[in-house]
Design a protein around this motif. Structure first.
Motif, PDB file in Angstrom:
ATOM      1  N   HIS A  37       0.816  -1.217  -0.075  1.00 11.59           N
ATOM      2  CA  HIS A  37      -0.020   0.049  -0.005  1.00 11.59           C
ATOM      3  C   HIS A  37       0.963   1.193   0.131  1.00 11.59           C
ATOM      4  O   HIS A  37       0.362   2.295   0.532  1.00 11.59           O
ATOM      5  CB  HIS A  37      -0.918  -0.276   1.167  1.00 11.59           C
ATOM      6  CG  HIS A  37      -1.996  -0.968   1.041  1.00 11.59           C
ATOM      7  ND1 HIS A  37      -3.068  -0.936  -0.043  1.00 11.59           N
ATOM      8  CD2 HIS A  37      -2.260  -2.217   1.484  1.00 11.59           C
ATOM      9  CE1 HIS A  37      -3.946  -1.794   0.219  1.00 11.59           C
ATOM     10  NE2 HIS A  37      -3.501  -2.534   1.071  1.00 11.59           N
ATOM     11  N   ARG A  86       2.140   3.244   3.473  1.00 15.47           N
ATOM     12  CA  ARG A  86       1.171   4.013   4.361  1.00 15.47           C
ATOM     13  C   ARG A  86       1.250   3.169   5.568  1.00 15.47           C
ATOM     14  O   ARG A  86       1.576   2.060   5.831  1.00 15.47           O
ATOM     15  CB  ARG A  86      -0.051   4.051   3.748  1.00 15.47           C
ATOM     16  CG  ARG A  86      -0.156   4.829   2.463  1.00 15.47           C
ATOM     17  CD  ARG A  86      -1.764   4.840   1.892  1.00 15.47           C
ATOM     18  NE  ARG A  86      -2.712   4.869   2.729  1.00 15.47           N
ATOM     19  CZ  ARG A  86      -3.910   4.222   2.289  1.00 15.47           C
ATOM     20  NH1 ARG A  86      -4.211   3.626   1.201  1.00 15.47           N
ATOM     21  NH2 ARG A  86      -4.978   4.460   3.313  1.00 15.47           N
ATOM     22  N   MET A 112      -5.186   2.899   7.160  1.00 18.15           N
ATOM     23  CA  MET A 112      -6.032   1.863   6.483  1.00 18.15           C
ATOM     24  C   MET A 112      -7.099   1.167   7.031  1.00 18.15           C
ATOM     25  O   MET A 112      -7.318   1.101   8.161  1.00 18.15           O
ATOM     26  CB  MET A 112      -5.160   0.893   5.782  1.00 18.15           C
ATOM     27  CG  MET A 112      -4.112   1.315   4.860  1.00 18.15           C
ATOM     28  SD  MET A 112      -2.863   0.356   4.176  1.00 18.15           S
ATOM     29  CE  MET A 112      -1.457   0.494   5.274  1.00 18.15           C
ATOM     30  N   SER A 143     -11.085  -2.356   3.318  1.00 19.23           N
ATOM     31  CA  SER A 143     -10.963  -2.407   1.775  1.00 19.23           C
ATOM     32  C   SER A 143      -9.346  -2.605   1.605  1.00 19.23           C
ATOM     33  O   SER A 143      -9.257  -3.411   0.701  1.00 19.23           O
ATOM     34  CB  SER A 143     -11.376  -1.064   1.120  1.00 19.23           C
ATOM     35  OG  SER A 143     -10.526  -0.055   1.504  1.00 19.23           O
ATOM     36  N   GLU A 144      -8.477  -2.240   2.140  1.00 21.63           N
ATOM     37  CA  GLU A 144      -7.093  -2.252   2.003  1.00 21.63           C
ATOM     38  C   GLU A 144      -6.763  -3.756   2.604  1.00 21.63           C
ATOM     39  O   GLU A 144      -5.673  -4.149   1.763  1.00 21.63           O
ATOM     40  CB  GLU A 144      -6.267  -1.214   2.728  1.00 21.63           C
ATOM     41  CG  GLU A 144      -6.340  -0.049   2.311  1.00 21.63           C
ATOM     42  CD  GLU A 144      -7.143   1.034   2.725  1.00 21.63           C
ATOM     43  OE1 GLU A 144      -7.371   2.217   2.310  1.00 21.63           O
ATOM     44  OE2 GLU A 144      -8.301   0.522   3.522  1.00 21.63           O
TER      45      GLU A 144
END
Length: 53
Positions: free
Chosen positions: A13, A16, A21, A24-25
């Motif tokens: 990702h 990050r 998050m 969905s991540e």
């Protein structure tokens, strides 16, 4: 194993912070593991538990 999954998740990702998050991540990462790396369901479950932790 957990450290590897956490590092892989963060790098997947774009470096990050995991706190920024959500679900969905996590789902995108699990799909990536299943499709691209053909990871077993047990490993995906471990990654899912890390996301909820």
């Amino acid at each position: 194993m957990y450290c590897y999954l956490i590092r892989h998740f963060i790098r997947f990702h774009g470096v990050r912070h995991p706190a920024s998050m959500g679900g969905s991540e996590v789902r995108a990462f699990l799909k990536h593991l299943a499709v691209e790396h053909k990871v077993a369901a047990a490993t995906q479950n471990q990654a899912l538990k890390l996301g909820k932790g």
